[in-house]
Design an enzyme around this catalytic site. Structure first.
Site, short mmCIF file in Angstrom:
data_model
loop_
_atom_site.label_atom_id
_atom_site.label_comp_id
_atom_site.label_asym_id
_atom_site.label_seq_id
_atom_site.Cartn_x
_atom_site.Cartn_y
_atom_site.Cartn_z
N ALA A 151 0.85 -1.21 0.00
CA ALA A 151 0.00 0.00 0.00
C ALA A 151 0.88 1.25 0.00
O ALA A 151 2.09 1.17 -0.21
CB ALA A 151 -0.92 -0.01 1.21
N ASN A 152 0.29 2.42 0.24
CA ASN A 152 1.07 3.65 0.36
C ASN A 152 0.44 4.52 1.45
O ASN A 152 -0.53 4.12 2.07
CB ASN A 152 1.11 4.39 -0.99
CG ASN A 152 -0.28 4.67 -1.51
OD1 ASN A 152 -1.06 5.37 -0.88
ND2 ASN A 152 -0.61 4.11 -2.66
#
Ligand code: CTP
Length: 401
Positions: free
Chosen positions: A208-209
């Site tokens: 993810a980020n």
């Protein structure tokens, strides 16, 4: 401009409360219907008599009024208001609002309100700079409340710095602008993507980020407030979008976001893709949890489809397509390339080099660059206001039948 608007002014215990009398006077002069509520601490700074005389309405300080033997309903007042403005707002009441505490009338009315809430903080500069205050402001703006930023100047402590409540004339101007823009996107259908995507490694882990979705949710809220009907395609986010004209579609992966966006794009007038979509995903997500009984682990990634690019390829001339670019070097050049390659009308550039911009901040600092080469750099401001700037730009350039 404010004729007939029902405005609830909340006053808390700060010396800047003396300016609230003038604020009430200015709102009444604009023909708004004004009611005032005060916290117990505010009574030390200004009398209810001053404010009831100026507003032409009784001032509410307590849920129960022993002199009249009446119960003041915070729910009724919260529902009555078209807009609440808390001016001045102390660090203390701000912290309580951010945490849902309801130990006085002003706080209960805030919790019951369904209308937009503006807040104009007033406090000493070190209190304003404190991390606790910064986090509370971020929480409130994340809930959709609108910050009227304090000014730099002489403070009651004798110090000079940021923390002086904005002048009443400017507060009225913010409220006026808010109501005038209320219908500028009426009849328009807008697609907004927001948040990160999660790409599974195994059933418990993902790639993810740092995106929280704040910018995209602010865009969706602001567009709906301006009369648009909004489809918000949101990756995993804890934020809520409460406006009845926002149709939220929750997705998890880049692939799900792709299909949802492409399904709705053909019927939209405007699309603003603010999501931080994963560019790569694990090629072979494991069906079972990966055990740690191995010396090393290599995860092979494969590219995801570029949603924005796919939209640029099918875009009709009447549609206005907006992308975001988060760059770390040669920002303008890279953003212009993206604008061209993805066939966009507008690109919103935020640089990770700028302080107060990007993931996890309540503020953002953007440069808008459009297909004609026109560009404009903005100051760092709360994401709700940044959303307003982006929508102002688009509104001035789209066609209306
Ligand atoms: N975007 C998208 N689909 C993807 C990746 C990005 O729609 N798979 C969109 C984002 O929502 C954003 C824009 O593309 O509006 C820019 O994303 P960014 O990651 O900055 O640029 P990329 O085109 O992915 O290029 P690079 O990562 O190489 O800079």
């Amino acid at each position: 401009m404010l004729a007939g608007k029902k405005i609830l002014v909340g006053i808390t215990g700060s010396i800047a409360a003396y300016k609230s009398a003038y604020l009430v006077r200015l709102l009444v002069k604009e023909h708004a219907e004004v009611k005032v509520m005060m916290t117990p601490a505010a009574l030390d700074f200004i009398t209810p008599l001053t404010l009831s005389t100026l507003s032409g309405n009784p001032v509410i300080c307590e849920p129960f009024d022993p002199s009249e033997g009446t119960w003041n309903s915070h729910v009724d007042l919260g529902l009555w208001a078209d807009l609440i403005v808390l001016a001045p707002l102390t660090a203390n009441t701000m912290a309580k609002m951010a945490h849902g505490i309801a130990d006085n009338f002003v706080l209960t009315a805030f919790l019951s309100a369904r209308c937009p809430v503006f807040f104009a903080p007033a406090m000493d500069m070190d209190m304003y700079k404190h991390q606790a205050t910064r986090q509370n402001i971020q929480k409130l703006t994340g809930m959709g409340c609108r910050l009227i930023e304090p000014q730099i100047g002489e403070l009651a402590s004798g110090l000079s710095g940021e923390g002086r409540m904005e002048e009443p004339e400017r507060i009225v101007e913010c409220i006026r602008q808010f109501f005038t823009k209320g219908h500028s996107l009426k009849g328009k259908k807008i697609l907004v993507s927001a948040g990160p995507t999660h790409e599974a490694i195994d059933p418990v882990r993902y790639v993810a980020n740092h995106s929280t979705g704040t910018m995209g949710f602010a865009l969706a809220n602001e567009a709906a407030r301006r009369g648009a009907s909004v489809i918000l395609v949101a990756g995993p986010s804890t934020l809520s979008a409460d406006h009845p004209d926002i149709d939220r579609k929750d997705v998890v992966t880049a692939d799900e976001m792709y299909h949802e966006c492409l399904k709705h794009f053909p019927s939209c007038d405007i699309a603003i893709m603010s999501a931080a979509v994963a560019d790569f995903r694990p090629s072979h997500p494991e069906p079972q949890k990966i055990k740690k009984d191995r010396a090393s682990l290599t995860i092979t990634l494969e590219p995801t489809a570029d949603i924005l690019k796919a939209m640029g390829q099918i875009k009709k001339t009447h549609q206005y397509l907006v992308g975001f670019a988060l760059e770390t070097d040669n920002e303008l050049e890279h953003a212009r390339e993206k604008l061209k390659n993805k066939k966009l009308n507008l690109i919103v550039l935020n640089s990770l080099k700028e302080s107060g911009a990007g993931f996890g901040f309540g503020t953002n600092k953007i440069t808008l660059i459009d297909e004609t080469g026109e560009n404009r750099e903005y100051e760092a401001k709360p994401k709700q206001e940044v959303a307003g700037d982006i929508l102002d730009w688009i509104t001035a350039r789209i066609t209306y039948e």
